[in-house]
Design an enzyme around this catalytic site. Structure first.
Site, PDB file in Angstrom:
ATOM      1  CG  ASN A  22      -0.295   0.204   2.399  1.00  0.00           C
ATOM      2  OD1 ASN A  22       0.536   1.102   2.787  1.00  0.00           O
ATOM      3  ND2 ASN A  22      -0.507  -0.881   3.432  1.00  0.00           N
ATOM      4  CG  ASN A  71      -6.736  -6.539   7.517  1.00  0.00           C
ATOM      5  OD1 ASN A  71      -5.769  -5.856   7.791  1.00  0.00           O
ATOM      6  ND2 ASN A  71      -7.821  -6.036   6.938  1.00  0.00           N
ATOM      7  NE  ARG A  90      -2.137  -8.696   5.949  1.00  0.00           N
ATOM      8  CZ  ARG A  90      -2.769  -7.924   6.797  1.00  0.00           C
ATOM      9  NH1 ARG A  90      -3.216  -6.743   6.412  1.00  0.00           N
ATOM     10  NH2 ARG A  90      -3.201  -8.324   7.703  1.00  0.00           N
ATOM     11  NE  ARG A 137      -4.523  -4.122   0.062  1.00  0.00           N
ATOM     12  CZ  ARG A 137      -3.755  -4.337   1.190  1.00  0.00           C
ATOM     13  NH1 ARG A 137      -4.131  -4.880   2.136  1.00  0.00           N
ATOM     14  NH2 ARG A 137      -2.694  -3.612   1.279  1.00  0.00           N
ATOM     15  CG  HIS A 166      -8.184  -2.635   4.476  1.00  0.00           C
ATOM     16  ND1 HIS A 166      -6.923  -2.792   5.338  1.00  0.00           N
ATOM     17  CD2 HIS A 166      -8.134  -3.561   3.772  1.00  0.00           C
ATOM     18  CE1 HIS A 166      -6.479  -4.149   4.940  1.00  0.00           C
ATOM     19  NE2 HIS A 166      -7.387  -4.707   3.852  1.00  0.00           N
ATOM     20  CG  ASP A 168     -10.019  -0.719   8.947  1.00  0.00           C
ATOM     21  OD1 ASP A 168      -9.382  -0.524   8.060  1.00  0.00           O
ATOM     22  OD2 ASP A 168      -9.885  -1.707   9.738  1.00  0.00           O
ATOM     23  CB  ALA A 254       2.481  -1.181   8.273  1.00  0.00           C
ATOM     24  CB  CYS A 260      -5.386  -1.720  11.375  1.00  0.00           C
ATOM     25  SG  CYS A 260      -5.785  -0.489  10.340  1.00  0.00           S
TER      26      CYS A 260
HETATM   27  N1  ARG Z   1       0.260  -3.255   5.724  1.00  0.00           N
HETATM   28  C1  ARG Z   1      -1.233  -3.996   6.075  1.00  0.00           C
HETATM   29  C2  ARG Z   1      -1.853  -4.168   4.594  1.00  0.00           C
HETATM   30  O1  ARG Z   1      -1.615  -3.298   3.688  1.00  0.00           O
HETATM   31  C3  ARG Z   1      -1.876  -2.884   6.762  1.00  0.00           C
HETATM   32  C4  ARG Z   1      -3.274  -3.518   7.233  1.00  0.00           C
HETATM   33  C5  ARG Z   1      -3.990  -2.595   7.770  1.00  0.00           C
HETATM   34  N2  ARG Z   1      -5.331  -3.049   8.317  1.00  0.00           N
HETATM   35  C6  ARG Z   1      -6.380  -2.541   8.235  1.00  0.00           C
HETATM   36  N3  ARG Z   1      -7.456  -3.224   8.773  1.00  0.00           N
HETATM   37  N4  ARG Z   1      -6.764  -1.395   7.532  1.00  0.00           N
HETATM   38  O2  ARG Z   1      -2.683  -5.087   4.302  1.00  0.00           O
END
Ligand code: ARG
Length: 279
Positions: A22, A71, A90, A137, A166, A168, A254, A260
């Site tokens: 991201n 997640n 992931r 995503r 995302h 959230d 991140a 998150c």
């Molecule tokens: N580095 C993770 C990703 O890109 C961060 C996830 C953050 N999670 C969230 N629920 N927004 O997937």
């Protein structure tokens, strides 16, 4: 209330910026590991002081983003829809999430084949409606199937800004009919739908959105979020909320923050079904 609220967290023991999936992530801008651990522990302590029971997912070497337990899955009562991650980096998390949820008594369900779905990062109840982000995503086509699993209305919202990949990161239900949101993360149709369906939409500006102000954890009248969101705090205080700000800079590197780092196992406060099953 008899039973405490329950949140799943995962220690940042193996957290770091090891890849870029991201726009926030840059492997040359590493997280300060000791600081990340302290920030995570302070967040956990805030929840514990609020009476929340914290359950922990065992961290795994080589899975730096496992800390972002939002997640892992989408929770609905005793059912968990296990995430299917878009990025290969992931995907190794899936079996750990699945095993943990199974061991803790959840009935597991899965997104339809070939559909990516990133759990409570992209699917948030507000009242009895499931608001679901797609495109970056999670896939749009699978969202209605997930709604059918629970017999609930799904409002798909297209996410148009890669920094808010995302749901959230740009949308936070406070209670039925009331949410925080960052308008520019949605297309004009999404904004129109939100304005029609949510009575009290609290807008944050681009500067505070970049501090992950929308990525907040709601526990009754208390909202826990990253520091650096004074305007949003004022709007929330005016509505009777108490805001607890805590530094989460190392996780913003991140692309994540307070929300998150958590998965609410007993249902978010804003979900009407969590109130029904309380007590
Ligand atoms: N580095 C993770 C990703 O890109 C961060 C996830 C953050 N999670 C969230 N629920 N927004 O997937």
């Amino acid at each position: 209330m008899d039973t405490p609220n329950q949140i799943l967290m995962c220690s940042p023991k193996y957290y770091g910026i090891e890849y870029e999936i991201n726009p926030w992530m840059n492997t040359e801008r590493q997280a300060d590991h000791q600081l990340a651990i302290r920030q995570w522990q302070s967040l956990k302590q805030i929840f514990e002081e609020l009476g929340v029971q914290i359950l922990e997912l065992e961290p795994v070497a080589g899975l730096p983003d496992l800390v972002f337990t939002a997640n892992a899955a989408m929770i609905h009562k005793q059912t968990a829809v296990v995430s299917s991650f878009r990025h290969v980096q992931r995907q190794g998390e899936e079996e750990h999430n699945e095993q943990w949820l199974l061991r803790h008594g959840f009935q597991l369900k899965y997104p339809p084949d070939d559909q990516y779905f990133e759990g409570a990062g992209d699917a948030l109840f507000c009242g009895d409606t499931l608001f679901a982000g797609y495109r970056m995503r999670s896939d749009a086509a699978g969202l209605q199937d997930i709604g059918r699993m629970f017999g609930c209305r799904v409002i798909p919202l297209e996410l148009v800004d890669t920094s808010y990949y995302h749901l959230d990161t740009c949308f936070c239900p406070l209670k039925a009919g009331q949410t925080i949101f960052y308008p520019a993360a949605f297309d004009s149709y999404g904004r129109k739908v939100l304005r029609e369906l949510v009575d009290d939409l609290i807008e944050v500006d681009s500067e505070e959105a970049r501090h992950f102000s929308c990525n907040a954890v709601v526990l009754g009248e208390t909202v826990v979020t990253n520091e650096g969101c004074p305007k949003m705090c004022r709007q929330l205080k005016r509505r009777g909320y108490r805001v607890v700000e805590t530094p989460l800079s190392e996780f913003v590197k991140a692309g994540g923050s307070a929300k998150c780092l958590t998965l609410r196992l007993d249902g978010e406060d804003a979900a009407s079904w969590s109130a029904e099953t309380e007590g």
